[in-house]
Design an enzyme around this catalytic site. Structure first.
Site, PDB file in Angstrom:
ATOM      1  N   ARG A  33      -6.266  59.517 -28.696  1.00 29.23           N
ATOM      2  CA  ARG A  33      -6.223  58.261 -27.930  1.00 29.23           C
ATOM      3  C   ARG A  33      -4.822  57.658 -28.000  1.00 29.23           C
ATOM      4  NH1 ARG A  33     -11.462  54.636 -29.422  1.00 29.23           N
ATOM      5  NH2 ARG A  33      -9.860  53.037 -29.617  1.00 29.23           N
TER       6      ARG A  33
ATOM      7  N   ARG B 163     -15.408  39.858 -30.251  1.00 32.60           N
ATOM      8  CA  ARG B 163     -14.252  40.108 -31.120  1.00 32.60           C
ATOM      9  C   ARG B 163     -13.403  38.862 -31.328  1.00 32.60           C
ATOM     10  NH1 ARG B 163     -13.592  46.085 -29.761  1.00 32.60           N
ATOM     11  NH2 ARG B 163     -11.855  46.661 -31.064  1.00 32.60           N
TER      12      ARG B 163
ATOM     13  N   ARG C  74      -8.631  61.568 -35.570  1.00 35.83           N
ATOM     14  CA  ARG C  74      -9.619  61.501 -34.478  1.00 35.83           C
ATOM     15  C   ARG C  74      -9.108  62.239 -33.235  1.00 35.83           C
ATOM     16  NH1 ARG C  74     -12.038  55.912 -32.605  1.00 35.83           N
ATOM     17  NH2 ARG C  74      -9.850  55.345 -32.318  1.00 35.83           N
TER      18      ARG C  74
ATOM     19  N   ARG D  94      -3.562  46.806 -34.049  1.00 34.62           N
ATOM     20  CA  ARG D  94      -5.024  46.641 -33.949  1.00 34.62           C
ATOM     21  C   ARG D  94      -5.596  46.059 -35.239  1.00 34.62           C
ATOM     22  NH1 ARG D  94      -6.494  52.542 -32.517  1.00 34.62           N
ATOM     23  NH2 ARG D  94      -8.663  51.877 -32.582  1.00 34.62           N
TER      24      ARG D  94
ATOM     25  N   LYS E 186     -17.799  52.761 -35.975  1.00 34.26           N
ATOM     26  CA  LYS E 186     -18.774  52.012 -35.164  1.00 34.26           C
ATOM     27  C   LYS E 186     -19.346  52.882 -34.043  1.00 34.26           C
ATOM     28  CE  LYS E 186     -15.699  48.904 -33.944  1.00 34.26           C
ATOM     29  NZ  LYS E 186     -14.489  49.370 -34.647  1.00 34.26           N
TER      30      LYS E 186
HETATM   31  P1  AP5 Z   1     -15.198  56.073 -34.551  1.00 34.12           P
HETATM   32  O1  AP5 Z   1     -16.687  56.134 -34.615  1.00 34.12           O
HETATM   33  O2  AP5 Z   1     -14.511  56.528 -33.329  1.00 34.12           O
HETATM   34  O3  AP5 Z   1     -14.699  54.616 -35.010  1.00 34.12           O
HETATM   35  P2  AP5 Z   1     -14.756  53.212 -34.266  1.00 34.12           P
HETATM   36  O4  AP5 Z   1     -15.034  52.188 -35.300  1.00 34.12           O
HETATM   37  O5  AP5 Z   1     -15.670  53.283 -33.087  1.00 34.12           O
HETATM   38  O6  AP5 Z   1     -13.237  53.124 -33.825  1.00 34.12           O
HETATM   39  P3  AP5 Z   1     -12.491  52.561 -32.542  1.00 34.12           P
HETATM   40  O7  AP5 Z   1     -11.054  52.920 -32.763  1.00 34.12           O
HETATM   41  O8  AP5 Z   1     -13.116  53.027 -31.273  1.00 34.12           O
HETATM   42  O9  AP5 Z   1     -12.712  51.032 -32.711  1.00 34.12           O
HETATM   43  P4  AP5 Z   1     -11.864  49.893 -32.134  1.00 34.12           P
HETATM   44  O10 AP5 Z   1     -12.715  48.717 -32.423  1.00 34.12           O
HETATM   45  O11 AP5 Z   1     -10.467  49.840 -32.615  1.00 34.12           O
HETATM   46  O12 AP5 Z   1     -11.693  50.317 -30.609  1.00 34.12           O
HETATM   47  P5  AP5 Z   1     -12.548  50.059 -29.283  1.00 34.12           P
HETATM   48  O13 AP5 Z   1     -12.700  51.348 -28.619  1.00 34.12           O
HETATM   49  O14 AP5 Z   1     -13.734  49.222 -29.541  1.00 34.12           O
HETATM   50  O15 AP5 Z   1     -14.652  56.915 -35.815  1.00 34.12           O
HETATM   51  C1  AP5 Z   1     -13.261  57.105 -36.022  1.00 34.12           C
HETATM   52  C2  AP5 Z   1     -13.013  58.535 -36.562  1.00 34.12           C
HETATM   53  O16 AP5 Z   1     -13.632  58.644 -37.857  1.00 34.12           O
HETATM   54  C3  AP5 Z   1     -13.641  59.652 -35.692  1.00 34.12           C
HETATM   55  O17 AP5 Z   1     -12.782  60.753 -35.672  1.00 34.12           O
HETATM   56  C4  AP5 Z   1     -14.960  60.002 -36.421  1.00 34.12           C
HETATM   57  O18 AP5 Z   1     -15.340  61.344 -36.213  1.00 34.12           O
HETATM   58  C5  AP5 Z   1     -14.582  59.721 -37.876  1.00 34.12           C
HETATM   59  N1  AP5 Z   1     -15.718  59.261 -38.680  1.00 34.12           N
HETATM   60  C6  AP5 Z   1     -16.706  58.393 -38.289  1.00 34.12           C
HETATM   61  N2  AP5 Z   1     -17.580  58.202 -39.297  1.00 34.12           N
HETATM   62  C7  AP5 Z   1     -17.128  58.957 -40.347  1.00 34.12           C
HETATM   63  C8  AP5 Z   1     -17.603  59.190 -41.689  1.00 34.12           C
HETATM   64  N3  AP5 Z   1     -18.712  58.598 -42.147  1.00 34.12           N
HETATM   65  N4  AP5 Z   1     -16.874  60.020 -42.491  1.00 34.12           N
HETATM   66  C9  AP5 Z   1     -15.746  60.624 -42.028  1.00 34.12           C
HETATM   67  N5  AP5 Z   1     -15.259  60.470 -40.775  1.00 34.12           N
HETATM   68  C10 AP5 Z   1     -15.936  59.639 -39.949  1.00 34.12           C
HETATM   69  O19 AP5 Z   1     -11.523  49.132 -28.461  1.00 34.12           O
HETATM   70  C11 AP5 Z   1     -10.281  49.650 -28.009  1.00 34.12           C
HETATM   71  C12 AP5 Z   1      -9.467  48.536 -27.372  1.00 34.12           C
HETATM   72  O20 AP5 Z   1     -10.166  47.982 -26.246  1.00 34.12           O
HETATM   73  C13 AP5 Z   1      -9.163  47.321 -28.258  1.00 34.12           C
HETATM   74  O21 AP5 Z   1      -8.034  47.536 -29.090  1.00 34.12           O
HETATM   75  C14 AP5 Z   1      -8.889  46.240 -27.190  1.00 34.12           C
HETATM   76  O22 AP5 Z   1      -7.613  46.399 -26.606  1.00 34.12           O
HETATM   77  C15 AP5 Z   1      -9.944  46.566 -26.138  1.00 34.12           C
HETATM   78  N6  AP5 Z   1     -11.221  45.873 -26.393  1.00 34.12           N
HETATM   79  C16 AP5 Z   1     -12.410  46.424 -26.737  1.00 34.12           C
HETATM   80  N7  AP5 Z   1     -13.350  45.491 -26.895  1.00 34.12           N
HETATM   81  C17 AP5 Z   1     -12.754  44.298 -26.634  1.00 34.12           C
HETATM   82  C18 AP5 Z   1     -13.209  42.945 -26.658  1.00 34.12           C
HETATM   83  N8  AP5 Z   1     -14.469  42.626 -26.986  1.00 34.12           N
HETATM   84  N9  AP5 Z   1     -12.313  41.981 -26.343  1.00 34.12           N
HETATM   85  C19 AP5 Z   1     -11.041  42.271 -25.995  1.00 34.12           C
HETATM   86  N10 AP5 Z   1     -10.549  43.531 -25.961  1.00 34.12           N
HETATM   87  C20 AP5 Z   1     -11.399  44.537 -26.287  1.00 34.12           C
END
Ligand code: AP5
Length: 215
Positions: free
Chosen positions: A156, A84, A123, A167, A8
């Site tokens: 991370r 979410r 990552r 997660r 994402k």
């Molecule tokens: P990346 O682009 O980093 O993936 P992502 O989907 O953004 O992953 P996240 O882990 O950031 O998502 P998440 O939803 O778990 O965490 P968030 O930060 O939102 O890609 C991942 C890897 O793959 C990278 O190394 C990249 O290079 C590689 N990659 C990408 N595309 C590729 C491809 N096509 N081919 C090969 N490799 C590829 O949230 C973190 C925490 O915050 C949550 O757990 C929660 O505690 C809190 N939080 C956030 N939002 C909320 C909310 N709305 N409500 C409550 N708590 C929240």
């Protein structure tokens, strides 16, 4: 939308430049607060983020209302990581009504679980500028060093096996029902997230549909 590590952030980062609207990532907002020494918000949310649990809805609602109310978001934005939960769907609706902005599309990336584990375990992120790399698919030019700002890359704290499991569970229990709501409203587009980053972006662009997609 999409499960942890599906890509994402990677896609939203590129689309913000192409569409000329800001990428609003709740994960990035929370991590920035955690990094700010002495920040009460950071102290509050650290234990949720680092254990893979969701930050409470009322706090997320305040954060998102403040962020979307800023001037740079007045012409639209790409939301990454919000809503979410079902209560967050209602919160977003209220905020968007207040701003007079419609929710155009909900794009949901889909990949098999084995690929999620591969993407998250490889990552590496930059704690200074937030750039994201992958040991195999997007390695930095110099091992362990950020291409953008030269800082040391880190893993991370929520990318450990135990926290990834939590997660995924949270995503399946609390976030998949959000997708069902948007599917029912006819604005959810599921997009295959496998393959090169550029190929996935082209599919997302096609998913945006007429009037929104880049020509
Ligand atoms: P990346 O682009 O980093 O993936 P992502 O989907 O953004 O992953 P996240 O882990 O950031 O998502 P998440 O939803 O778990 O965490 P968030 O930060 O939102 O890609 C991942 C890897 O793959 C990278 O190394 C990249 O290079 C590689 N990659 C990408 N595309 C590729 C491809 N096509 N081919 C090969 N490799 C590829 O949230 C973190 C925490 O915050 C949550 O757990 C929660 O505690 C809190 N939080 C956030 N939002 C909320 C909310 N709305 N409500 C409550 N708590 C929240």
């Amino acid at each position: 939308m999409g499960p942890p590590g599906v890509g994402k952030g990677t896609q939203a980062e590129q689309m913000q430049a192409l569409l000329g609207v800001p990428h609003v990532s709740t994960g990035n907002i929370l991590r920035a607060a955690i990094q700010q020494e002495g920040s009460p918000l950071g102290q509050d949310v650290r234990r949720f983020v680092e254990s893979g649990r969701l930050v409470p809805d009322d706090l997320m609602g305040d954060l998102i209302a403040e962020r979307l109310g800023r001037k740079d978001a007045s012409g639209g934005f790409i939301l990454d990581g919000f809503p979410r939960t079902l209560p967050q769907v209602s919160i977003l609706e209220k905020v968007l009504n207040g701003l007079g902005l419609p929710l155009d599309k909900v794009l949901m990336l889909v990949v098999p679980e084995s690929e999620i584990v591969r993407r998250l375990s490889g990552r590496r992120t930059c704690p200074s500028c937030g750039a994201v790399f992958h040991l195999e698919s997007r390695p930095p030019t110099v091992s362990g060093i950020c291409d953008v700002c030269g800082s040391m890359l880190v893993q991370r704290p929520d990318d450990t096996e135990k926290v990834i499991k939590e997660r995924m569970k949270v995503y399946n229990d609390q976030t998949l029902p959000v997708a069902s709501i948007y599917r029912g409203r006819g604005i959810l587009v599921e997009v295959d997230g496998l393959g090169e980053v550029d190929a996935v972006r082209a599919r997302l662009n096609a998913g945006l549909g007429k009037g929104l997609a880049l020509s």
